[in-house]
Design a protein around this motif. Sequence first.
Motif, mmCIF file in Angstrom:
data_model
loop_
_atom_site.group_PDB
_atom_site.id
_atom_site.type_symbol
_atom_site.label_atom_id
_atom_site.label_comp_id
_atom_site.label_asym_id
_atom_site.label_seq_id
_atom_site.Cartn_x
_atom_site.Cartn_y
_atom_site.Cartn_z
ATOM 1 N N THR A 1 -20.627 -33.651 -10.663
ATOM 2 C CA THR A 1 -19.489 -33.931 -11.540
ATOM 3 C C THR A 1 -18.873 -32.645 -12.064
ATOM 4 O OG1 THR A 1 -20.959 -34.033 -13.444
ATOM 5 C CG2 THR A 1 -20.521 -36.094 -12.281
ATOM 6 N N GLU A 2 -19.521 -31.509 -11.771
ATOM 7 C CA GLU A 2 -19.063 -30.213 -12.274
ATOM 8 C C GLU A 2 -19.709 -29.142 -11.406
ATOM 9 O OE1 GLU A 2 -20.583 -30.370 -16.289
ATOM 10 O OE2 GLU A 2 -22.625 -30.689 -15.593
ATOM 11 N N THR A 3 -19.173 -27.921 -11.483
ATOM 12 C CA THR A 3 -19.782 -26.835 -10.705
ATOM 13 C C THR A 3 -20.937 -26.177 -11.475
ATOM 14 O OG1 THR A 3 -17.875 -25.548 -11.470
ATOM 15 C CG2 THR A 3 -17.891 -26.208 -9.152
ATOM 16 N N SER A 4 -21.205 -26.643 -12.711
ATOM 17 C CA SER A 4 -22.258 -26.030 -13.526
ATOM 18 C C SER A 4 -23.656 -25.999 -12.875
ATOM 19 C CB SER A 4 -22.332 -26.718 -14.896
ATOM 20 O OG SER A 4 -21.058 -26.701 -15.510
ATOM 21 N N PRO A 5 -24.052 -27.014 -12.068
ATOM 22 C CA PRO A 5 -25.379 -26.915 -11.461
ATOM 23 C C PRO A 5 -25.573 -25.659 -10.603
ATOM 24 C CG PRO A 5 -24.161 -28.830 -10.595
ATOM 25 C CD PRO A 5 -23.436 -28.334 -11.797
ATOM 26 N N VAL A 6 -24.494 -25.065 -10.131
ATOM 27 C CA VAL A 6 -24.637 -23.830 -9.339
ATOM 28 C C VAL A 6 -25.246 -22.721 -10.214
ATOM 29 C CG1 VAL A 6 -23.496 -22.162 -7.826
ATOM 30 C CG2 VAL A 6 -22.629 -24.504 -7.952
ATOM 31 N N GLN A 7 -24.933 -22.727 -11.511
ATOM 32 C CA GLN A 7 -25.560 -21.770 -12.448
ATOM 33 C C GLN A 7 -27.079 -21.820 -12.324
ATOM 34 O OE1 GLN A 7 -24.732 -22.225 -16.623
ATOM 35 N NE2 GLN A 7 -22.601 -22.812 -16.298
ATOM 36 N N ILE A 8 -27.601 -23.050 -12.359
ATOM 37 C CA ILE A 8 -29.063 -23.232 -12.344
ATOM 38 C C ILE A 8 -29.641 -22.717 -11.032
ATOM 39 C CG2 ILE A 8 -30.935 -24.923 -12.538
ATOM 40 C CD1 ILE A 8 -29.191 -24.670 -15.059
ATOM 41 N N TRP B 1 -23.186 -15.928 -21.077
ATOM 42 C CA TRP B 1 -22.113 -16.895 -21.325
ATOM 43 C C TRP B 1 -21.704 -17.548 -20.018
ATOM 44 C CZ3 TRP B 1 -18.219 -15.379 -18.293
ATOM 45 C CH2 TRP B 1 -17.852 -14.032 -18.195
ATOM 46 N N ALA B 2 -21.016 -18.677 -20.157
ATOM 47 C CA ALA B 2 -20.569 -19.415 -18.973
ATOM 48 C C ALA B 2 -19.229 -20.059 -19.268
ATOM 49 C CB ALA B 2 -21.589 -20.488 -18.593
ATOM 50 N N PHE B 3 -18.520 -20.392 -18.222
ATOM 51 C CA PHE B 3 -17.273 -21.145 -18.404
ATOM 52 C C PHE B 3 -17.025 -21.991 -17.164
ATOM 53 C CE2 PHE B 3 -14.420 -19.251 -15.358
ATOM 54 C CZ PHE B 3 -14.984 -18.017 -15.106
ATOM 55 N N GLY B 4 -16.170 -22.975 -17.324
ATOM 56 C CA GLY B 4 -15.747 -23.781 -16.177
ATOM 57 C C GLY B 4 -14.295 -24.153 -16.365
ATOM 58 N N HIS C 1 -11.209 -29.742 -8.003
ATOM 59 C CA HIS C 1 -11.917 -28.463 -7.816
ATOM 60 C C HIS C 1 -12.115 -27.744 -9.145
ATOM 61 C CE1 HIS C 1 -10.091 -29.447 -3.984
ATOM 62 N NE2 HIS C 1 -10.977 -28.659 -3.388
ATOM 63 N N GLN C 2 -13.249 -27.096 -9.255
ATOM 64 C CA GLN C 2 -13.519 -26.281 -10.443
ATOM 65 C C GLN C 2 -13.974 -24.890 -10.022
ATOM 66 O OE1 GLN C 2 -16.596 -28.261 -12.741
ATOM 67 N NE2 GLN C 2 -15.079 -29.270 -14.044
ATOM 68 N N VAL C 3 -13.909 -23.959 -10.980
ATOM 69 C CA VAL C 3 -14.585 -22.672 -10.816
ATOM 70 C C VAL C 3 -15.515 -22.519 -12.006
ATOM 71 C CG1 VAL C 3 -14.394 -20.193 -10.585
ATOM 72 C CG2 VAL C 3 -12.545 -21.623 -9.818
ATOM 73 N N GLU C 4 -16.736 -22.140 -11.706
ATOM 74 C CA GLU C 4 -17.725 -21.898 -12.736
ATOM 75 C C GLU C 4 -17.936 -20.397 -12.828
ATOM 76 O OE1 GLU C 4 -18.926 -24.672 -13.952
ATOM 77 O OE2 GLU C 4 -20.439 -23.879 -15.309
ATOM 78 N N GLY C 5 -18.165 -19.907 -14.032
ATOM 79 C CA GLY C 5 -18.498 -18.486 -14.178
ATOM 80 C C GLY C 5 -19.775 -18.361 -14.983
ATOM 81 N N PHE D 1 -24.917 -27.510 -22.294
ATOM 82 C CA PHE D 1 -25.568 -26.313 -21.733
ATOM 83 C C PHE D 1 -25.162 -25.035 -22.419
ATOM 84 C CE2 PHE D 1 -21.594 -26.691 -19.504
ATOM 85 C CZ PHE D 1 -21.550 -28.041 -19.124
ATOM 86 N N THR D 2 -24.272 -25.121 -23.430
ATOM 87 C CA THR D 2 -23.889 -23.904 -24.156
ATOM 88 C C THR D 2 -23.972 -24.145 -25.663
ATOM 89 O OG1 THR D 2 -21.619 -24.623 -23.746
ATOM 90 C CG2 THR D 2 -22.414 -22.738 -22.471
ATOM 91 N N GLU D 3 -24.284 -23.091 -26.390
ATOM 92 C CA GLU D 3 -24.337 -23.175 -27.852
ATOM 93 C C GLU D 3 -24.157 -21.778 -28.426
ATOM 94 O OE1 GLU D 3 -24.308 -25.791 -29.762
ATOM 95 O OE2 GLU D 3 -24.233 -24.445 -31.493
ATOM 96 N N TYR E 1 -16.643 -34.314 -8.342
ATOM 97 C CA TYR E 1 -16.267 -35.727 -8.211
ATOM 98 C C TYR E 1 -16.484 -36.478 -9.523
ATOM 99 C CZ TYR E 1 -16.709 -34.448 -3.326
ATOM 100 O OH TYR E 1 -16.569 -33.826 -2.119
ATOM 101 N N ARG E 2 -15.512 -37.299 -9.867
ATOM 102 C CA ARG E 2 -15.687 -38.149 -11.053
ATOM 103 C C ARG E 2 -15.088 -39.509 -10.778
ATOM 104 N NH1 ARG E 2 -14.823 -33.988 -15.988
ATOM 105 N NH2 ARG E 2 -16.278 -32.467 -15.135
ATOM 106 N N ARG E 3 -15.642 -40.497 -11.499
ATOM 107 C CA ARG E 3 -15.174 -41.856 -11.265
ATOM 108 C C ARG E 3 -13.891 -42.112 -12.061
ATOM 109 N NH1 ARG E 3 -19.680 -46.461 -10.556
ATOM 110 N NH2 ARG E 3 -18.244 -48.089 -9.865
#
Length: 335
Positions: free
Chosen positions: A164-171, A301-304, A204-208, A247-249, A190-192
């Motif tokens: 649902t997001e590119t964030s799992p690539v971080q992990i 830090w991270a962003f999407g 499409h997303q970009v994760e940093g 996943f961020t704080e 992908y989202r419903r």
Amino acid sequence: MIEALTDIREQALRELQEAKTLQDAEAAKYKFLGRKGLIAGLFGRMRDLSVEERPEAGQALNRLRTELEAAAEAALAKFARKKDALSIDTTLPGRMSHLGALHPLTLVTRHIIDIFRQMGFRVARGPELETVYYNFDALNTPPWHPSRDETDTLYLPNGFVLRTETSPVQIRVMESTQPPVRIIAPGRVYRRDKPDATHSPMFHQVEGLYVDVGVTMADLKGTLIAFYRALFGQDTAVRFRPHFFPFTEPSAEVDVNCFFCAGKGCRICKGTGWIEMGGSGMVDPNVLDGVGYDSEKYTGWAFGLGIERVAMILYGIDNIRTLYDGDVRFLKQYI
Ligand code: DAH
């Protein structure tokens, strides 16, 4: 009679096979199989045979004729093919071939990658078919979080989802490398969602992600401001609005000033003067600990952000669907 047959057979096969031109082959066919050809001549000589000899000779002659007809066809076919190749009319005007072009989403993705490359980030990729663990659990997403709902997420059997997001690539990156980590991860998600002018079930997303010793929120702000100015122009204003992501704080949503109304408020920015671009924040220590990083030592830090949104702003596209229709008249504009 039988001797004559054998001679003629050999001679005919040789001439057909050795024919060097279409004319040679046609002449050989005519010589043996023509109405007044040698085979016809042999049929004429049947009259001279006794009644007892005729049936056997007739059968042999028929067999020979069939064999030679096939050989003649084969000989002619060889030249027919060559004739086709030669029948191209070189005086006709050439056919226009259309130049291909990169899709606007590809152009924007490459542009984003280029900007981050110059800041020392490398590209990482992960699977679109992701596990619930990487898509949610490892990203510190609590069981009650609405993004896990079946109404939002496309679940597949055996603990899989369409990410649902590119964030799992971080992990995945953190699990396989040690800090310092500086990556961007573009890709499909992908989202419903019901498709409309601004939503698509696939986009499409970009994760940093940046993790090292002493990384702060100031680094996040400085980097994203530099990025958005490189993307939209040096006088772009960037605003960080407090928000929540598992996943961020702390977390913040990132807005840029509305280019369409210069911040006065319009339909596109819904009267706010700002356009929401994506999420960001300081990587939650739970996420760092989960991948085996020492969260006392490292911060990050991270962003999407959504790539379609960027393309729509940069190219003035008002309906997301035009990005997926594949209409060449639309795509041609971006050559
Ligand atoms: N994954 C979030 C989303 O799809 C976007 C996001 C927010 C990504 C904050 C991040 C982040 O890396 O730190 O809405």
